[in-house]
Design a protein around this motif. Structure first.
Motif, PDB file in Angstrom:
ATOM      1  N   TYR A  83      -6.897   7.341  33.477  1.00 38.73           N
ATOM      2  CA  TYR A  83      -5.850   7.818  32.552  1.00 38.73           C
ATOM      3  C   TYR A  83      -4.538   7.227  33.048  1.00 38.73           C
ATOM      4  N   THR A 118      -3.344  17.164  25.514  1.00 38.47           N
ATOM      5  CA  THR A 118      -2.822  16.273  24.463  1.00 38.47           C
ATOM      6  C   THR A 118      -2.682  17.006  23.131  1.00 38.47           C
ATOM      7  N   TYR A 177      -5.313  13.938  30.870  1.00 42.15           N
ATOM      8  CA  TYR A 177      -4.086  13.577  30.147  1.00 42.15           C
ATOM      9  C   TYR A 177      -2.788  14.170  30.700  1.00 42.15           C
ATOM     10  N   TYR A 201      -2.130  13.151  33.534  1.00 42.84           N
ATOM     11  CA  TYR A 201      -1.891  11.919  34.290  1.00 42.84           C
ATOM     12  C   TYR A 201      -1.682  12.154  35.780  1.00 42.84           C
ATOM     13  N   THR A 216       0.473   7.363  22.536  1.00 44.26           N
ATOM     14  CA  THR A 216      -0.998   7.390  22.538  1.00 44.26           C
ATOM     15  C   THR A 216      -1.505   7.508  21.101  1.00 44.26           C
ATOM     16  N   THR A 219      -5.352   6.039  26.359  1.00 44.44           N
ATOM     17  CA  THR A 219      -4.223   6.644  27.082  1.00 44.44           C
ATOM     18  C   THR A 219      -2.943   5.879  26.749  1.00 44.44           C
TER      19      THR A 219
END
Ligand SMILES: Cc1ncc(COP(=O)(O)O)c(C=O)c1O
Length: 491
Positions: free
Chosen positions: A44, A221, A252, A254, A321, A392
């Motif tokens: 990611y 997300t 997500y 990250y 994204t 991503t």
């Protein structure tokens, strides 16, 4: 793996630090690229300058701190509680919401969160001798792993081949008196579609059963996509009947690998997740999660990542994204013979091939040869083989290149033609009982497919074709044997 120092991992004399790092970098050169937006699974990448350095520094700061005892290391407890609070707030819980009493734990990843959700549900019902869980077949394989580890029976629910979602009536019908947990995905990993969470939670609640929403993939997300105007259906604690939710920060959010959050609607629901033991002469032990000793590194790195990016940062990343997903979906639509398996509704693009001359597994190899790493998915239960792209934020800079690459790879795959395995091999794969696999047979198969000790072939189409020809139980056994061949010590 190559024996870089000629002496393995434990040389007689220690190797200087700089050389050790050079050796690791040399090994890493063979890996797929974790950054740059050309690897559509496993990693990611937000493409944010300086974020890695921050996370690495935070990781180093806490790497030797042990989460075993929150009283000894209050720094970790503080960061864990902050991560749980942030996740709960993002997912409809916390003060001022309909789920004000949400609590949670930080785990090492999605699989651990799901195993613990199943454990909590199982151990809340000690009266049952044969507890069961209801999981749509699109639910993550980690539920099957949890069922296996915890000796809980798995009741799979089929998904509609068009919507790729389970029918709520089928979920309701699968619930039995022994059912301890019903599962919904938001979204599923394979296809990126969000299950009808509100309806599933309602039938679970009506039966008095817990409902876990696996938002490991999409929990970080979907809320931002919704703020950006996407029609995201209700899937979080705002939905009555949802009792627990998992969300992976190493996806997500990250953060570097090793961090997921498991949330429960209240502390009573969480209680059976814990394990405490005082019946031995050592320290009294209480573990909220599976691991006992836990490095503070991943937790500190996740904390730093969230604080640095903030809500604005995540919103921006979700926006790019979303644009990347739209661009990739257009690229798929533009290639004759390819078809989106589902209209993208989250951060997955998943496509199949309608043309028998266009072999998806060959296409995947052709993309790999061009530096694009996608994930093949085998045909299963009436669903065709497909290619999965986890999208991503870093992908947005690649979208313009992807279209021509996909078209070129598709043309090359057509020119090469579908994989043709010897008919006797296909017949064997279709008929062999897993128990009948002998070491000689496995060695022969592996050699024929180019799976040598310690190395996988560059082209995987033949392996995927063979696996696809095999029934599910044989697929599993072959996978175990093939990976067992790779995992051999170097001396
Ligand atoms: C929906 C979903 N659940 C669970 C998992 C398992 O997560 P992990 O690989 O962190 O154990 C994944 C991983 O992709 C996932 O997508």
């Amino acid at each position: 793996m190559t024996d870089t120092a000629g002496t393995g991992a434990l040389p007689v004399e220690g190797v200087p630090a700089a050389r050790v790092l050079d050796e690791i970098r040399a090994l890493r050169a063979a890996d797929r690229p974790t950054h740059g937006g050309r690897l559509f699974a496993y990693v990611y990448d937000p493409g944010v300058a300086g974020l890695d350095e921050l996370a690495q520094a935070a990781h180093a700061e806490s790497a030797h701190v042990n989460g075993l005892d929150p009283t000894a290391f209050p720094s970790l407890l503080a960061m864990e509680n902050a991560l749980v609070g942030a996740a709960a707030r993002l997912l409809g819980g916390g003060p001022g919401t309909s789920a004000p009493d949400v609590v949670g734990s930080v785990t090492s990843g999605g699989t651990e969160s799901l195993i613990l959700a199943v454990k909590a549900a199982r151990d809340a019902r000690p009266d049952l001798t044969e507890p069961r869980i209801v999981v749509p077949v699109s639910g993550h394989a980690a539920f099957a792993k949890a069922a296996h580890y915890l000796r809980v029976a798995l009741d799979p629910v089929p998904v509609d081949p068009v919507t790729l979602r389970p029918a709520v009536a089928d979920v309701a019908a699968a619930i039995r008196p022994e059912t301890v947990l019903v599962v919904a995905s938001a979204p599923s990993y394979a296809h990126g579609v969000v299950d009808p969470v509100a309806e599933i939670a309602a039938v679970a609640a009506a039966a008095g059963v817990r409902c876990h929403v696996d938002a490991c993939f999409g929990g970080w997300t979907l809320p931002w996509l919704r703020r950006l105007g996407a029609p995201v259906p209700p899937f979080d604690f705002a939905v009555p009947g949802v009792t627990s939710i998992s969300v992976d920060l190493h996806k997500y959010a990250y953060a570097p690998k090793g961090v997921s959050v498991l949330l429960h609607r209240d502390a009573g629901l969480r209680a059976p997740q814990f394990f405490a033991y005082a019946d031995w002469p050592g320290y009294t032990m209480v573990n909220p999660v599976i691991a006992s000793t836990r490095s503070g590194g991943p937790i500190a790195a996740a904390y730093a990542t969230l604080r640095h990016l903030g809500e604005d940062g995540y919103l921006r990343l979700a926006e790019v994204t979303r644009d990347a997903v739209a661009g990739l979906a257009d690229a798929v639509r533009a290639v004759d013979g390819l078809r989106l398996l589902a209209e993208p509704e989250s951060t997955v693009v998943c496509f199949t091939a309608d043309d028998p001359e266009l072999d998806l597994f060959v296409l995947v190899d052709e993309l790999t040869a061009r530096g694009w790493h996608t994930q093949p998915q085998l045909a299963y239960a009436g669903l065709p083989a497909s290619v999965h792209l986890t999208v991503t934020a870093a992908v947005v800079r690649r979208v313009a290149e992807f279209g021509p690459a996909l078209a070129e790879a598709a043309a090359a795959a057509r020119a090469a033609g579908p994989v043709v395995l010897p008919p006797e091999l296909l017949a064997l794969a279709g008929s062999l009982a897993p128990e009948a696999l002998t070491p000689d047979l496995i060695a022969g198969l592996a050699a024929g497919l180019g799976l040598g000790a310690g190395a996988a072939p560059d082209r995987m189409a033949a392996v995927n074709t063979l696996l696809q020809a095999a029934p599910v139980r044989l697929r599993e056994r072959l996978l175990v044997e093939f990976v067992g061949l790779l995992q051999r010590p170097t001396w």
